[in-house]
Design an enzyme around this catalytic site. Structure first.
Site, PDB file in Angstrom:
ATOM      1  N   MET A  31      16.252   1.189   6.120  1.00 55.70           N
ATOM      2  CA  MET A  31      15.025   1.783   5.588  1.00 55.70           C
ATOM      3  C   MET A  31      13.831   1.279   6.408  1.00 55.70           C
ATOM      4  O   MET A  31      12.694   1.272   5.928  1.00 55.70           O
ATOM      5  CB  MET A  31      14.877   1.443   4.109  1.00 55.70           C
ATOM      6  CG  MET A  31      16.015   2.046   3.285  1.00 55.70           C
ATOM      7  SD  MET A  31      15.608   2.315   1.552  1.00 55.70           S
ATOM      8  CE  MET A  31      15.336   0.653   1.004  1.00 55.70           C
ATOM      9  N   LEU A  34      12.272  -3.453  10.209  1.00 61.49           N
ATOM     10  CA  LEU A  34      13.437  -4.121  10.808  1.00 61.49           C
ATOM     11  C   LEU A  34      13.201  -5.614  11.000  1.00 61.49           C
ATOM     12  O   LEU A  34      12.097  -6.055  11.321  1.00 61.49           O
ATOM     13  CB  LEU A  34      13.754  -3.485  12.166  1.00 61.49           C
ATOM     14  CG  LEU A  34      14.070  -1.988  12.152  1.00 61.49           C
ATOM     15  CD1 LEU A  34      14.421  -1.525  13.571  1.00 61.49           C
ATOM     16  CD2 LEU A  34      15.205  -1.653  11.190  1.00 61.49           C
ATOM     17  N   GLY A  37      18.188  -9.341  10.528  1.00 60.12           N
ATOM     18  CA  GLY A  37      19.373  -8.889   9.797  1.00 60.12           C
ATOM     19  C   GLY A  37      19.825  -7.524  10.313  1.00 60.12           C
ATOM     20  O   GLY A  37      21.011  -7.298  10.579  1.00 60.12           O
ATOM     21  N   HIS A  38      18.859  -6.617  10.476  1.00 58.60           N
ATOM     22  CA  HIS A  38      19.210  -5.286  10.997  1.00 58.60           C
ATOM     23  C   HIS A  38      19.726  -5.388  12.435  1.00 58.60           C
ATOM     24  O   HIS A  38      20.668  -4.694  12.821  1.00 58.60           O
ATOM     25  CB  HIS A  38      17.989  -4.365  10.986  1.00 58.60           C
ATOM     26  CG  HIS A  38      17.416  -4.123   9.621  1.00 58.60           C
ATOM     27  ND1 HIS A  38      16.224  -4.656   9.210  1.00 58.60           N
ATOM     28  CD2 HIS A  38      17.893  -3.405   8.579  1.00 58.60           C
ATOM     29  CE1 HIS A  38      15.972  -4.275   7.969  1.00 58.60           C
ATOM     30  NE2 HIS A  38      16.965  -3.521   7.560  1.00 58.60           N
ATOM     31  N   LYS A 152      24.523  -9.151   2.442  1.00 62.72           N
ATOM     32  CA  LYS A 152      23.499  -9.531   1.460  1.00 62.72           C
ATOM     33  C   LYS A 152      23.468  -8.508   0.324  1.00 62.72           C
ATOM     34  O   LYS A 152      23.279  -8.840  -0.823  1.00 62.72           O
ATOM     35  CB  LYS A 152      22.121  -9.637   2.112  1.00 62.72           C
ATOM     36  CG  LYS A 152      21.069 -10.118   1.119  1.00 62.72           C
ATOM     37  CD  LYS A 152      19.782 -10.457   1.798  1.00 62.72           C
ATOM     38  CE  LYS A 152      18.863  -9.274   1.868  1.00 62.72           C
ATOM     39  NZ  LYS A 152      18.419  -8.745   0.560  1.00 62.72           N
ATOM     40  N   GLN A 156      26.142  -2.925  -2.828  1.00 62.70           N
ATOM     41  CA  GLN A 156      25.956  -1.665  -2.087  1.00 62.70           C
ATOM     42  C   GLN A 156      27.138  -1.417  -1.148  1.00 62.70           C
ATOM     43  O   GLN A 156      27.666  -0.304  -1.058  1.00 62.70           O
ATOM     44  CB  GLN A 156      24.651  -1.745  -1.291  1.00 62.70           C
ATOM     45  CG  GLN A 156      24.498  -0.682  -0.227  1.00 62.70           C
ATOM     46  CD  GLN A 156      23.117  -0.684   0.388  1.00 62.70           C
ATOM     47  OE1 GLN A 156      22.186  -0.181  -0.213  1.00 62.70           O
ATOM     48  NE2 GLN A 156      22.975  -1.220   1.592  1.00 62.70           N
ATOM     49  N   SER A 188      15.015 -10.376   4.626  1.00 62.07           N
ATOM     50  CA  SER A 188      14.835  -9.168   3.819  1.00 62.07           C
ATOM     51  C   SER A 188      13.499  -8.549   4.192  1.00 62.07           C
ATOM     52  O   SER A 188      12.529  -9.269   4.470  1.00 62.07           O
ATOM     53  CB  SER A 188      14.829  -9.528   2.329  1.00 62.07           C
ATOM     54  OG  SER A 188      14.303  -8.442   1.582  1.00 62.07           O
TER      55      SER A 188
HETATM   56  O1  PAF Z   1      20.352  -1.146   2.644  1.00 64.31           O
HETATM   57  C1  PAF Z   1      19.501  -0.263   2.893  1.00 64.31           C
HETATM   58  O2  PAF Z   1      18.562  -0.453   3.680  1.00 64.31           O
HETATM   59  C2  PAF Z   1      19.594   1.070   2.169  1.00 64.31           C
HETATM   60  O3  PAF Z   1      20.072   0.919   0.880  1.00 64.31           O
HETATM   61  C3  PAF Z   1      20.408   2.113   2.940  1.00 64.31           C
HETATM   62  C4  PAF Z   1      21.866   1.680   3.090  1.00 64.31           C
HETATM   63  C5  PAF Z   1      19.805   2.325   4.323  1.00 64.31           C
HETATM   64  C6  PAF Z   1      20.405   3.447   2.191  1.00 64.31           C
HETATM   65  O4  PAF Z   1      19.110   3.917   2.029  1.00 64.31           O
END
Ligand code: PAF
Length: 295
Positions: A31, A34, A37-38, A152, A156, A188
């Site tokens: 989302m 960044l 973690g990303h 984390k 999900q 985060s």
């Molecule tokens: O973890 C996230 O950033 C969101 O939940 C995702 C997986 C991109 C879905 O919108």
């Protein structure tokens, strides 16, 4: 690196990458906002695949509080620069109307305990419908061989795995370890909203996880006792958690004893910011992996 806004353009890019025949494609769904973690997800993808797609989309359907959606950091230019320096091949950054056109009426719902507990209690049951719906749309659009998710957000990850198995989507869901700052706080996108004082207080969350890990290492396997250790650390920092839970790693149901990997998960609001973190409690020698298989 290209930035594309439509599913059609994304498919052209992926088709082009695969034109040679053997290129594997990876998707890193985000989302935005960044952080390392990303980027660790991008690195994991680069080890496995030839072409990395990153999606950046603040998905309105998974937010249950308007203030959370409004306050979610949006910084596409900085994100694009970071993604490019990390070697991402294409960013898919659609407008909401591209993923949710006028009249959109489809909902992907994963049923059962996986979506009824932990985050569902705090954020509402529609949160995981929003996640499952957008992730299925992203997987259908990008058609990757593998998609990368951080541990984390363990719940999900398990929900996405369940959905992919149930829908028979031909993609591998890869779980990547949580990345932490040097003081232990899990990375985060929400951390930037913590005041200095709250950020210091938030360190009680990783410390609570460590306290339970330390007790387990000394032989304590009762989850009630491990829970109490973690809760005491939070309480000493003045943090009242939304939950501290010791659950199994396939259905997220409570367990009494650590005789299999147990997910110790915490959610707490520190100041205005809701944070989550977790650790896998495992006996020495056991594999510390979120269970990919249905049990
Ligand atoms: O973890 C996230 O950033 C969101 O939940 C995702 C997986 C991109 C879905 O919108």
């Amino acid at each position: 690196m290209k930035i594309v806004r439509t599913v059609r353009e994304l498919r052209e890019q992926v088709r082009g990458a695969r034109a040679g025949g053997s290129a594997r494609v990876g998707l890193v769904p985000t989302m935005g906002a960044l952080h390392e973690g990303h980027i660790s997800l991008v690195r994991a993808a680069q080890r496995d695949v030839d072409f990395v797609v990153m999606s950046i989309f603040v998905n309105p359907k998974q937010f249950t509080e308007a203030s959370d959606l409004d306050g979610y950091p949006r910084q596409e230019e900085a994100d694009a620069a970071l993604a490019e320096s990390a070697g991402v091949d294409v960013i898919f950054a659609p407008a909401a109307s591209e993923l949710y056109p006028e009249g959109f009426a489809t909902n992907v719902h994963v049923g059962g305990s996986l979506t009824e507990t932990l985050e569902a209690a705090g954020r509402g049951p529609q949160h995981f419908d929003g996640v499952a719906t957008v992730v299925s749309k992203l997987l259908i659009a990008a058609d990757p061989d593998a998609a990368y998710f951080g541990q984390k957000d363990a719940q999900q990850l398990l929900v996405v795995r369940r959905m992919v198995t149930d829908l028979g989507l031909p993609v591998e869901i890869v779980s990547c370890p949580t990345v932490r700052d040097s003081d232990g706080l899990a990375k985060s996108s929400r951390n930037v909203r913590l005041s200095d004082a709250d950020r210091a207080r938030a360190l009680a969350i990783p410390r609570a996880l460590e306290a339970a890990e330390a007790a387990l290492a000394l032989g304590e396997t009762s989850t009630a006792a491990l829970h109490a250790r973690a809760a005491a650390v939070l309480s000493a920092a003045g943090i009242e958690p939304e939950y501290v839970a010791c659950v199994d790693t396939h259905a997220l149901e409570p367990v009494d004893v650590v005789d299999q990997p147990v997910l110790l998960a915490i959610a707490a609001r520190v100041g205005e910011v809701r944070l989550i973190d977790n650790t896998l409690l495992t006996l020495p020698g056991a594999e510390a992996q979120l269970d990919p298989e249905e049990k």
